[in-house]
Design an enzyme around this catalytic site. Sequence first.
Site, short mmCIF file in Angstrom:
data_model
loop_
_atom_site.label_atom_id
_atom_site.label_comp_id
_atom_site.label_asym_id
_atom_site.label_seq_id
_atom_site.Cartn_x
_atom_site.Cartn_y
_atom_site.Cartn_z
CB SER A 75 2.42 60.05 -16.41
OG SER A 75 2.52 60.62 -17.68
N GLY A 122 4.94 66.08 -22.21
CA GLY A 122 3.65 65.72 -22.05
C GLY A 122 3.25 64.74 -21.18
CG ASP A 123 5.06 61.15 -21.35
OD1 ASP A 123 4.12 60.99 -21.84
OD2 ASP A 123 6.09 60.89 -21.77
CB ALA A 124 6.41 66.54 -17.18
#
Length: 374
Positions: A67, A328-330
């Site tokens: 992230s 999802g981290d992105a």
Amino acid sequence: MAYEGIIVSMGNPLLDISAVVDEDFLQRYDIKLNNAILAEDKHLPMYDEMVNKYGVEYIAGGATQNSIRVCQWMLQIPGATSYMGCIGKDKFGEEMKKNSKLAGVNVHYHEDETVPTGTCAVCVVGGESLLVSLGVHSYCDVLKLRGLVDNPSTRGILMDFRSLIANLSAANCYKSDHLKRPENWALVEKAKYFYIAGFFLTVSPDSIHLVAEHAAANNKIFMMNLSAPFICEFFKDPQEKALPYMDYVFGNETEARTFAKVHGWETDNVEEIAIKISQWPKASGTHKRITVITQGADPVVVAEDGKVKLFPVISLPKEKLVDTNGAGDAFVGGFLSQLVQEKPIEDCVRAGCYASHVVIQRSGCSLPEKPDFH
């Protein structure tokens, strides 16, 4: 506005070792799609074969580090982001440091000489990603890797089939003593925003509490991620201790429903759950809490002030899908990149969707040289 050191993050750093492999490789090592397995002796030769036969790409990974790399990439402002976590004093640790430096993240790793750097090999086949790591000791370690858990939409975007085995190793050894060192605490004092994935609750909840209390006392923004059903279920107490300090809570629909179930809320309606999380009592009244829940290909749910807004995600033809590892981290990284610039919530969500859209069209949680976000 000065952006240098504006956001600090802490998490479990893992060196992603990514390669495109073939079906024969999967069969010989008995790796099945959509499955979580533990590394056995039969899997150990796999790494050398990946390097020698396919070639590999190294990416500084782990949920929070993914992230913050994406946030740094979206910002394109030198020194805007900082990250702390524990790595080993070995060749993979050196690769991690090199990779993070190239990404522009100001990393302050604690280097533990007694354990190896956490690793995760990413085997990509026909647009479906597998995560395979070396030396996992328990299934709990698998679940602690990142938000890629047992549901097909985990981490909020378009999760396809995958198998994972995780080795936290050094990442599991972070201690608050490292955070308290003057050169590291100085990063905390300078930052205005903090982001930590829920997985770090399994490693150093006292470090989380130190940062959370600092944020509340100094009118700063503290953010966390539900990260996995496993965290909501088995790390309920430390999660509840941190929740009053959270100004933003991220998660996906499965994590939200698990959180609701664990707390006895008789609803599985994601919008209702998002509102209830946003209304959880806060340690500081300076900032209202905003809940951001992704739902795979369905709209992103944002709850604040007792109301919900829905934001559509960017659709992608299946033939353009390469690898959903880190999507999802992105999303979180893209969101944070606009938040630290004090942009409206609509822009934050739009940036999150853009970043995840870019990542799923590439191998691993990798990024092009510069973003094209307007």
